[in-house]
Motif scaffolding. Sequence first.
Motif, PDB file in Angstrom:
ATOM      1  N   UNK A   5       0.820  -1.211   0.000  1.00  0.00           N
ATOM      2  CA  UNK A   5       0.000   0.000   0.000  1.00  0.00           C
ATOM      3  C   UNK A   5       0.852   1.259   0.000  1.00  0.00           C
ATOM      4  N   UNK A   6       1.833   1.327   0.885  1.00  0.00           N
ATOM      5  CA  UNK A   6       2.633   2.536   1.032  1.00  0.00           C
ATOM      6  C   UNK A   6       4.121   2.176   1.096  1.00  0.00           C
ATOM      7  N   UNK A   7       4.922   2.913   0.351  1.00  0.00           N
ATOM      8  CA  UNK A   7       6.379   2.742   0.369  1.00  0.00           C
ATOM      9  C   UNK A   7       6.999   3.936   1.083  1.00  0.00           C
ATOM     10  N   UNK A   8       7.852   3.654   2.059  1.00  0.00           N
ATOM     11  CA  UNK A   8       8.537   4.702   2.804  1.00  0.00           C
ATOM     12  C   UNK A   8      10.040   4.499   2.675  1.00  0.00           C
ATOM     13  N   UNK A   9      10.735   5.513   2.217  1.00  0.00           N
ATOM     14  CA  UNK A   9      12.194   5.465   2.121  1.00  0.00           C
ATOM     15  C   UNK A   9      12.796   6.009   3.415  1.00  0.00           C
ATOM     16  N   UNK A  10      13.684   5.243   4.018  1.00  0.00           N
ATOM     17  CA  UNK A  10      14.420   5.714   5.198  1.00  0.00           C
ATOM     18  C   UNK A  10      15.835   6.025   4.724  1.00  0.00           C
ATOM     19  N   UNK A  11      16.209   7.291   4.794  1.00  0.00           N
ATOM     20  CA  UNK A  11      17.426   7.739   4.113  1.00  0.00           C
ATOM     21  C   UNK A  11      18.269   8.625   5.010  1.00  0.00           C
ATOM     22  N   UNK A  12      19.511   8.808   4.571  1.00  0.00           N
ATOM     23  CA  UNK A  12      20.425   9.742   5.221  1.00  0.00           C
ATOM     24  C   UNK A  12      21.371  10.277   4.172  1.00  0.00           C
ATOM     25  N   UNK A  13      21.905  11.443   4.433  1.00  0.00           N
ATOM     26  CA  UNK A  13      22.852  12.004   3.482  1.00  0.00           C
ATOM     27  C   UNK A  13      24.210  11.344   3.565  1.00  0.00           C
ATOM     28  N   UNK A 140       5.460   7.002  -0.852  1.00  0.00           N
ATOM     29  CA  UNK A 140       4.544   7.785  -0.024  1.00  0.00           C
ATOM     30  C   UNK A 140       5.271   8.878   0.740  1.00  0.00           C
ATOM     31  N   UNK A 141       6.531   8.642   1.079  1.00  0.00           N
ATOM     32  CA  UNK A 141       7.271   9.648   1.824  1.00  0.00           C
ATOM     33  C   UNK A 141       8.643   9.141   2.228  1.00  0.00           C
ATOM     34  N   UNK A 142       9.444  10.058   2.751  1.00  0.00           N
ATOM     35  CA  UNK A 142      10.803   9.726   3.174  1.00  0.00           C
ATOM     36  C   UNK A 142      11.002  10.149   4.622  1.00  0.00           C
ATOM     37  N   UNK A 162      17.088  16.358  -2.360  1.00  0.00           N
ATOM     38  CA  UNK A 162      16.958  15.363  -3.416  1.00  0.00           C
ATOM     39  C   UNK A 162      15.527  14.835  -3.497  1.00  0.00           C
ATOM     40  N   UNK A 163      14.941  14.510  -2.353  1.00  0.00           N
ATOM     41  CA  UNK A 163      13.569  14.000  -2.363  1.00  0.00           C
ATOM     42  C   UNK A 163      12.583  15.075  -2.827  1.00  0.00           C
ATOM     43  N   UNK A 164      12.859  16.318  -2.487  1.00  0.00           N
ATOM     44  CA  UNK A 164      11.965  17.384  -2.945  1.00  0.00           C
ATOM     45  C   UNK A 164      12.037  17.544  -4.461  1.00  0.00           C
ATOM     46  N   UNK A 165      13.200  17.335  -5.022  1.00  0.00           N
ATOM     47  CA  UNK A 165      13.353  17.466  -6.477  1.00  0.00           C
ATOM     48  C   UNK A 165      12.585  16.391  -7.232  1.00  0.00           C
ATOM     49  N   UNK A 166      12.416  15.214  -6.629  1.00  0.00           N
ATOM     50  CA  UNK A 166      11.689  14.126  -7.291  1.00  0.00           C
ATOM     51  C   UNK A 166      10.268  13.981  -6.734  1.00  0.00           C
ATOM     52  N   UNK A 167       9.805  15.038  -6.037  1.00  0.00           N
ATOM     53  CA  UNK A 167       8.422  15.121  -5.560  1.00  0.00           C
ATOM     54  C   UNK A 167       8.035  14.005  -4.582  1.00  0.00           C
ATOM     55  N   UNK A 168       8.960  13.661  -3.710  1.00  0.00           N
ATOM     56  CA  UNK A 168       8.673  12.715  -2.623  1.00  0.00           C
ATOM     57  C   UNK A 168       8.572  13.519  -1.325  1.00  0.00           C
ATOM     58  N   UNK A 171       8.506  13.068   5.380  1.00  0.00           N
ATOM     59  CA  UNK A 171       7.584  12.890   6.492  1.00  0.00           C
ATOM     60  C   UNK A 171       8.127  13.470   7.785  1.00  0.00           C
ATOM     61  N   UNK A 172       9.443  13.517   7.909  1.00  0.00           N
ATOM     62  CA  UNK A 172      10.035  14.065   9.108  1.00  0.00           C
ATOM     63  C   UNK A 172      11.477  13.626   9.283  1.00  0.00           C
ATOM     64  N   UNK A 173      12.066  14.081  10.381  1.00  0.00           N
ATOM     65  CA  UNK A 173      13.480  13.831  10.683  1.00  0.00           C
ATOM     66  C   UNK A 173      13.587  13.070  12.000  1.00  0.00           C
ATOM     67  N   UNK A 174      14.408  12.034  12.005  1.00  0.00           N
ATOM     68  CA  UNK A 174      14.740  11.325  13.241  1.00  0.00           C
ATOM     69  C   UNK A 174      16.153  11.739  13.647  1.00  0.00           C
ATOM     70  N   UNK A 175      16.262  12.313  14.840  1.00  0.00           N
ATOM     71  CA  UNK A 175      17.571  12.736  15.343  1.00  0.00           C
ATOM     72  C   UNK A 175      18.141  11.613  16.201  1.00  0.00           C
ATOM     73  N   UNK A 176      19.140  10.929  15.682  1.00  0.00           N
ATOM     74  CA  UNK A 176      19.752   9.805  16.378  1.00  0.00           C
ATOM     75  C   UNK A 176      20.982  10.273  17.160  1.00  0.00           C
ATOM     76  N   UNK A 177      21.312   9.526  18.205  1.00  0.00           N
ATOM     77  CA  UNK A 177      22.475   9.845  19.046  1.00  0.00           C
ATOM     78  C   UNK A 177      22.392  11.280  19.578  1.00  0.00           C
ATOM     79  N   UNK A 178      21.191  11.674  19.966  1.00  0.00           N
ATOM     80  CA  UNK A 178      20.992  13.067  20.369  1.00  0.00           C
ATOM     81  C   UNK A 178      21.581  13.373  21.737  1.00  0.00           C
ATOM     82  N   UNK A 179      21.648  12.347  22.607  1.00  0.00           N
ATOM     83  CA  UNK A 179      22.159  12.589  23.953  1.00  0.00           C
ATOM     84  C   UNK A 179      22.771  11.312  24.499  1.00  0.00           C
ATOM     85  N   UNK A 180      23.936  11.437  25.103  1.00  0.00           N
ATOM     86  CA  UNK A 180      24.586  10.282  25.731  1.00  0.00           C
ATOM     87  C   UNK A 180      24.269  10.272  27.215  1.00  0.00           C
ATOM     88  N   UNK A 181      23.789   9.142  27.698  1.00  0.00           N
ATOM     89  CA  UNK A 181      23.469   8.975  29.114  1.00  0.00           C
ATOM     90  C   UNK A 181      24.384   7.904  29.688  1.00  0.00           C
TER      91      UNK A 181
END
Length: 266
Positions: A5-13, A140-142, A162-168, A171-181
């Motif tokens: 039904x829906x394809x989601x690309x999980x990407x990073x630069x 559906x989104x990235x 890049x995704x904006x150029x190809x009209x994808x 959906x949002x940004x996941x900030x990983x390794x944001x804080x070390x505990x």
Amino acid sequence: MDGVKHIIAVASGKGGVGKSTVTVNLALALAAQNYRVGVLDADIYGPSQAQMLGVKEGVRPQAAANNKFLPLEAHGIQAMSMAFMVNTREPMVWRGPMVVGAFQQMLTQTQWDNLDFLLIDMPPGTGDIQLTLAQKVPVAGAVIVTTPQDIALLDARKGIEMFRKVNVPVLGVVENMSLYHCENCGHEAAIFGTGGGDSIAQEYDTQVLGRLPLTLSIRELTDSGRPSVVSEPEGTVSQTFAAIAKKVAEAVNMSQNEGPTISFSE
């Protein structure tokens, strides 16, 4: 795509920001919310989803009708990866066209079984695989994965552009390794800086889906083939992924329900 039904690309630069770890845990979190989920490992040179899902080396997908093959199943999700096709100890010394061909074959010849979401673990960068995906199937989104570090944010911007150029839609940004505990003394430190996810989300009019800590358990559990969401379903990390999954599903449904805007003038 048939069966999806829906394809989601999980990407990073860039590589090394935890994109594959986010992909597998996000997929498991969506599955825990009663969605039918699949993962396609599009990193041909360095596939990692097989180990993260605990699929033993040498396990191969079975052939299906019409020159297709069946995805493997692990932890309740369907999966396909180049690691299921080749000896993972051998390097993939392939030129670009061969890599694109392999990706297209996995994308179009896998017989997915009635998926709500297919998450595609993209290779780092903005090259052939990303363009092929945007051209061959409706995405559906990235979801963009980054760390708060300035260098990572620089490359994350390229991914969003890049995704904006190809009209994808992003959906949002996941900030990983944001804080070390520190598990011993409880001290917290923003090793890679602060506010990076917020700044890039504001710049591109999107949202921060969630922030993940830099902890030993995430790495250990993923390496063992039992990621945090299945190993510690009530833990803080799993709850964060659950919140991210909910936002992703809502964002996809919202983007799919948006219709054309009609205006009237006298």
